[in-house]
Design an enzyme around this catalytic site. Structure first.
Site, PDB file in Angstrom:
ATOM      1  N   ASP A  73       0.866  -1.223  -0.013  1.00  0.00           N
ATOM      2  CA  ASP A  73       0.023  -0.080   0.040  1.00  0.00           C
ATOM      3  C   ASP A  73       0.940   1.103  -0.142  1.00  0.00           C
ATOM      4  O   ASP A  73       1.598   1.470   1.054  1.00  0.00           O
ATOM      5  CB  ASP A  73      -0.843   0.031   1.255  1.00  0.00           C
ATOM      6  CG  ASP A  73      -1.954   1.417   1.269  1.00  0.00           C
ATOM      7  OD1 ASP A  73      -1.760   1.863   0.293  1.00  0.00           O
ATOM      8  OD2 ASP A  73      -2.605   1.221   2.160  1.00  0.00           O
ATOM      9  N   THR A 143      -7.643  13.435 -15.190  1.00  0.00           N
ATOM     10  CA  THR A 143      -8.967  12.988 -16.156  1.00  0.00           C
ATOM     11  C   THR A 143      -9.602  14.375 -16.553  1.00  0.00           C
ATOM     12  O   THR A 143      -9.544  15.341 -15.850  1.00  0.00           O
ATOM     13  CB  THR A 143      -9.947  12.250 -15.003  1.00  0.00           C
ATOM     14  OG1 THR A 143     -11.221  12.373 -15.725  1.00  0.00           O
ATOM     15  CG2 THR A 143     -10.171  13.011 -13.643  1.00  0.00           C
ATOM     16  N   SER A 178     -18.088  14.068  -9.684  1.00  0.00           N
ATOM     17  CA  SER A 178     -18.197  13.221  -8.791  1.00  0.00           C
ATOM     18  C   SER A 178     -17.154  13.379  -7.608  1.00  0.00           C
ATOM     19  O   SER A 178     -16.019  14.122  -7.791  1.00  0.00           O
ATOM     20  CB  SER A 178     -17.798  11.619  -9.438  1.00  0.00           C
ATOM     21  OG  SER A 178     -16.381  11.302  -9.486  1.00  0.00           O
ATOM     22  N   TYR A 180     -14.805  11.159  -6.746  1.00  0.00           N
ATOM     23  CA  TYR A 180     -13.637  10.611  -7.529  1.00  0.00           C
ATOM     24  C   TYR A 180     -12.878  11.673  -8.317  1.00  0.00           C
ATOM     25  O   TYR A 180     -11.634  11.821  -8.075  1.00  0.00           O
ATOM     26  CB  TYR A 180     -13.941   9.492  -8.468  1.00  0.00           C
ATOM     27  CG  TYR A 180     -12.933   9.134  -9.353  1.00  0.00           C
ATOM     28  CD1 TYR A 180     -11.566   8.774  -9.119  1.00  0.00           C
ATOM     29  CD2 TYR A 180     -13.382   9.431 -10.723  1.00  0.00           C
ATOM     30  CE1 TYR A 180     -10.746   8.454 -10.290  1.00  0.00           C
ATOM     31  CE2 TYR A 180     -12.376   9.400 -11.638  1.00  0.00           C
ATOM     32  CZ  TYR A 180     -11.206   9.065 -11.526  1.00  0.00           C
ATOM     33  OH  TYR A 180     -10.283   9.173 -12.629  1.00  0.00           O
ATOM     34  N   HIS A 181     -13.786  12.311  -9.216  1.00  0.00           N
ATOM     35  CA  HIS A 181     -13.084  13.232  -9.929  1.00  0.00           C
ATOM     36  C   HIS A 181     -12.441  14.685  -9.323  1.00  0.00           C
ATOM     37  O   HIS A 181     -11.561  15.199  -9.704  1.00  0.00           O
ATOM     38  CB  HIS A 181     -14.304  13.636 -10.907  1.00  0.00           C
ATOM     39  CG  HIS A 181     -14.410  12.821 -12.231  1.00  0.00           C
ATOM     40  ND1 HIS A 181     -15.561  11.975 -12.218  1.00  0.00           N
ATOM     41  CD2 HIS A 181     -13.817  12.382 -13.409  1.00  0.00           C
ATOM     42  CE1 HIS A 181     -15.668  10.830 -13.104  1.00  0.00           C
ATOM     43  NE2 HIS A 181     -14.652  11.435 -13.862  1.00  0.00           N
ATOM     44  N   LYS A 184      -8.947  14.225  -8.324  1.00  0.00           N
ATOM     45  CA  LYS A 184      -7.923  14.324  -9.022  1.00  0.00           C
ATOM     46  C   LYS A 184      -7.671  15.839  -9.188  1.00  0.00           C
ATOM     47  O   LYS A 184      -6.664  16.365  -9.624  1.00  0.00           O
ATOM     48  CB  LYS A 184      -8.500  13.836 -10.594  1.00  0.00           C
ATOM     49  CG  LYS A 184      -8.562  12.192 -10.543  1.00  0.00           C
ATOM     50  CD  LYS A 184      -7.546  11.684 -10.898  1.00  0.00           C
ATOM     51  CE  LYS A 184      -7.595  10.100 -11.058  1.00  0.00           C
ATOM     52  NZ  LYS A 184      -6.557   9.333 -11.937  1.00  0.00           N
ATOM     53  N   THR A 252     -27.902   1.112 -21.873  1.00  0.00           N
ATOM     54  CA  THR A 252     -28.497   1.868 -20.790  1.00  0.00           C
ATOM     55  C   THR A 252     -27.967   3.040 -20.754  1.00  0.00           C
ATOM     56  O   THR A 252     -26.956   3.766 -20.154  1.00  0.00           O
ATOM     57  CB  THR A 252     -27.862   1.319 -19.214  1.00  0.00           C
ATOM     58  OG1 THR A 252     -26.464   0.909 -19.378  1.00  0.00           O
ATOM     59  CG2 THR A 252     -28.668  -0.201 -18.958  1.00  0.00           C
ATOM     60  N   VAL A 253     -28.727   3.890 -21.828  1.00  0.00           N
ATOM     61  CA  VAL A 253     -28.362   5.236 -21.758  1.00  0.00           C
ATOM     62  C   VAL A 253     -28.866   6.074 -20.504  1.00  0.00           C
ATOM     63  O   VAL A 253     -29.887   5.927 -20.111  1.00  0.00           O
ATOM     64  CB  VAL A 253     -28.876   5.870 -23.171  1.00  0.00           C
ATOM     65  CG1 VAL A 253     -28.798   7.621 -23.190  1.00  0.00           C
ATOM     66  CG2 VAL A 253     -28.428   5.490 -24.397  1.00  0.00           C
TER      67      VAL A 253
HETATM   68  N1  USQ Z   1     -23.054   6.486 -19.072  1.00  0.00           N
HETATM   69  C1  USQ Z   1     -24.364   5.969 -19.662  1.00  0.00           C
HETATM   70  N2  USQ Z   1     -24.742   4.692 -19.604  1.00  0.00           N
HETATM   71  C2  USQ Z   1     -23.807   3.859 -18.643  1.00  0.00           C
HETATM   72  C3  USQ Z   1     -22.762   4.439 -18.295  1.00  0.00           C
HETATM   73  C4  USQ Z   1     -22.335   5.762 -18.342  1.00  0.00           C
HETATM   74  O1  USQ Z   1     -25.149   6.798 -19.993  1.00  0.00           O
HETATM   75  O2  USQ Z   1     -24.368   2.699 -18.655  1.00  0.00           O
HETATM   76  C5  USQ Z   1     -22.722   7.808 -19.253  1.00  0.00           C
HETATM   77  C6  USQ Z   1     -22.402   8.574 -17.954  1.00  0.00           C
HETATM   78  O3  USQ Z   1     -23.580   9.235 -17.227  1.00  0.00           O
HETATM   79  C7  USQ Z   1     -21.426   9.688 -18.354  1.00  0.00           C
HETATM   80  C8  USQ Z   1     -20.707   9.056 -19.485  1.00  0.00           C
HETATM   81  O4  USQ Z   1     -21.505   7.790 -19.941  1.00  0.00           O
HETATM   82  O5  USQ Z   1     -22.052  10.795 -18.802  1.00  0.00           O
HETATM   83  C9  USQ Z   1     -19.253   8.454 -19.089  1.00  0.00           C
HETATM   84  O6  USQ Z   1     -19.374   7.613 -18.073  1.00  0.00           O
HETATM   85  P1  USQ Z   1     -18.204   6.603 -17.620  1.00  0.00           P
HETATM   86  O7  USQ Z   1     -18.938   5.854 -16.627  1.00  0.00           O
HETATM   87  O8  USQ Z   1     -17.980   5.804 -18.992  1.00  0.00           O
HETATM   88  O9  USQ Z   1     -16.999   7.480 -17.304  1.00  0.00           O
HETATM   89  P2  USQ Z   1     -16.646   8.228 -15.682  1.00  0.00           P
HETATM   90  O10 USQ Z   1     -17.626   7.826 -14.774  1.00  0.00           O
HETATM   91  O11 USQ Z   1     -16.715   9.643 -16.150  1.00  0.00           O
HETATM   92  O12 USQ Z   1     -15.306   7.782 -15.457  1.00  0.00           O
HETATM   93  C10 USQ Z   1     -14.374   7.134 -16.146  1.00  0.00           C
HETATM   94  C11 USQ Z   1     -13.328   6.378 -15.598  1.00  0.00           C
HETATM   95  C12 USQ Z   1     -12.655   7.240 -14.700  1.00  0.00           C
HETATM   96  C13 USQ Z   1     -11.988   8.534 -15.723  1.00  0.00           C
HETATM   97  C14 USQ Z   1     -13.064   8.892 -16.437  1.00  0.00           C
HETATM   98  C15 USQ Z   1     -12.581   9.887 -17.609  1.00  0.00           C
HETATM   99  O13 USQ Z   1     -14.121   5.296 -14.670  1.00  0.00           O
HETATM  100  O14 USQ Z   1     -11.618   6.657 -13.950  1.00  0.00           O
HETATM  101  O15 USQ Z   1     -11.404   9.271 -15.131  1.00  0.00           O
HETATM  102  O16 USQ Z   1     -13.914   7.900 -17.234  1.00  0.00           O
HETATM  103  S1  USQ Z   1     -13.794  11.387 -17.848  1.00  0.00           S
HETATM  104  O17 USQ Z   1     -15.051  10.964 -17.822  1.00  0.00           O
HETATM  105  O18 USQ Z   1     -13.149  12.147 -18.945  1.00  0.00           O
HETATM  106  O19 USQ Z   1     -13.569  11.972 -16.445  1.00  0.00           O
END
Ligand code: USQ
Length: 382
Positions: A73, A143, A178, A180-181, A184, A252-253
């Site tokens: 860790d 990110t 979020s 998480y974000h 970062k 799932t949109v």
């Molecule tokens: N989304 C849907 N349907 C789903 C899953 C997600 O419509 O079944 C949507 C979300 O609401 C969001 C978009 O797709 O608007 C992206 O979601 P995601 O789950 O693919 O991405 P996110 O949660 O933002 O996180 C992922 C990684 C994370 C990285 C990030 C880059 O898990 O580690 O930092 O992508 S970014 O999104 O550019 O911040």
């Protein structure tokens, strides 16, 4: 080059380790946090992955390239200092963060765990570099989600501002969606403080959602495949939709589906990291690249996967469901991303052929799909 990868067991860390081990001396460290969370939340990957040490052994057997592994860790400063002292890295690639936005929004315990893990590792890494290997180049995975979805063009990390007749340059405003974000964003502030105070060198890669499971090295053996998640906790949207298409579940949109992000193929993550390793940031510099190759809305992605899936006889449906997140569903999105292209990035776009090859790979593993892992279990405003 001697390269130390923090978080080398993850979806990106493991393929990066293999890719760089072909020409460099690579060490990886991981505490299996993601594996423990996956088990606790029933979010295991589509294809089971051997332990990090077993994967390294397998990779050496099939490729002749060695990867040194350490399980521990890095939130523990003594371990971080010991490892940096032992390895004397010329480059550190820092992936060692809890990467799931939904997990970080699940409740107090998960939020605290995400905050502490992510910030502690970044903080310990900065100090170990400053004290032991001050010339070492830190490559930090940030990110695109740090910026959120502002109603102006997103620049590459920095923004020139003119205010009351005077000009200065600032970090581009951050507004994460979020916890998480947000960790970062806090990482970025911490790094920028230590860069300007101690003169360390850092590249911050502002990466968009990654998709795919194929890389040159991962394709050598099924046991080398990256963790490919399709659940609501660790699965990113493209990977989830691919699995849903194969399982016969409507894609799932979330909400309106106009949410637009910058996406990239896993192969391009490897290219971007390699280019950053080979072209280090200058001492005393925080260099920021926006790491993605194309912007797409959720609806664009669903339509692309439906078109290819249908041509393969999968009969794909798309269904909007209530959005579990708090995010804009219609918004302006125009981020700059020239830095990595200027260094030589050759994008692998989300073409029909790329989608078809990913679907074919998932079809072979269709029996592993657990359909209970698809629907979102975490709500932002619970
Ligand atoms: N989304 C849907 N349907 C789903 C899953 C997600 O419509 O079944 C949507 C979300 O609401 C969001 C978009 O797709 O608007 C992206 O979601 P995601 O789950 O693919 O991405 P996110 O949660 O933002 O996180 C992922 C990684 C994370 C990285 C990030 C880059 O898990 O580690 O930092 O992508 S970014 O999104 O550019 O911040």
């Amino acid at each position: 080059m001697r390269i130390l990868i923090l978080g080398g067991d993850g979806y990106l860390g493991w393929p990066t380790a293999m890719n760089l081990a072909v020409e460099n001396e690579v060490w990886v460290v991981d505490n299996y946090l993601r594996r423990r969370i996956a088990e606790a939340t029933d979010s295991e990957p589509l294809i089971a992955t051997p332990s990090l040490t077993e994967r390294a052994r397998l990779f050496e057997a099939v490729s002749g390239n060695r990867i040194e592994t350490i399980i521990g860790d890095l939130g523990d400063p003594d371990l971080m200092y010991d490892i940096v002292q032992r390895v004397q890295p010329e480059c550190i690639i820092h992936y060692a963060e809890q990467p799931s936005a939904p997990y970080s929004m699940r409740g107090f315990k998960e939020a605290r765990e995400t905050l502490q893990n992510n910030l502690n590792v970044t903080f310990n890494c900065i100090w170990a570099v400053k004290d032991i290997v001050p010339d070492c180049h830190i490559i930090k995975l940030g990110t695109m989600g740090e910026y959120g979805t502002p109603n102006i063009d997103i620049e590459e990390g920095w923004l020139d501002i003119e205010h009351k007749g005077r000009k200065d340059k600032f970090l581009f405003p951050r507004a994460a969606g979020s916890l998480y974000h947000t960790t970062k964003v806090l990482d970025t502030d911490l790094i920028w403080f230590y860069v300007r105070t101690y003169g360390i060198r850092v590249t911050d890669l502002m990466q968009g959602p990654v998709y795919g499971l194929s890389t040159d090295e991962a394709d050598l053996d099924q046991g080398l495949v990256p963790n490919f998640n399709y659940d609501d906790i660790f699965g990113t949207v493209v990977n989830r939709f691919l699995v849903q298409a194969v399982a016969g579940i409507p894609l799932t949109v979330y909400g309106g589906g106009g949410q637009t992000r910058g996406y990239l193929n896993l192969r391009d993550t490897l290219q971007c990291v390699r280019l950053s390793v080979e072209n280090p940031a200058d001492k005393g510099t925080l260099r920021i690249f926006n790491q993605f190759t194309e912007t797409l809305s959720v609806n664009d992605i669903a339509t692309k996967i439906k078109t290819v899936g249908d041509s393969m006889g999968l009969g794909v449906n798309i269904k909007s469901i209530e959005n579990p997140r708090k995010e804009r569903e219609e918004h302006y999105y125009n981020p700059t991303h020239t830095g990595l292209l200027d260094l030589g990035l050759e994008p692998n776009y989300m073409t029909d052929d790329v989608i078809a090859s990913m679907l074919e790979r998932i079809v072979v593993n269709k029996d592993n799909i657990n359909t209970d892992r698809i629907m979102p279990r975490v709500r932002w405003n619970a």
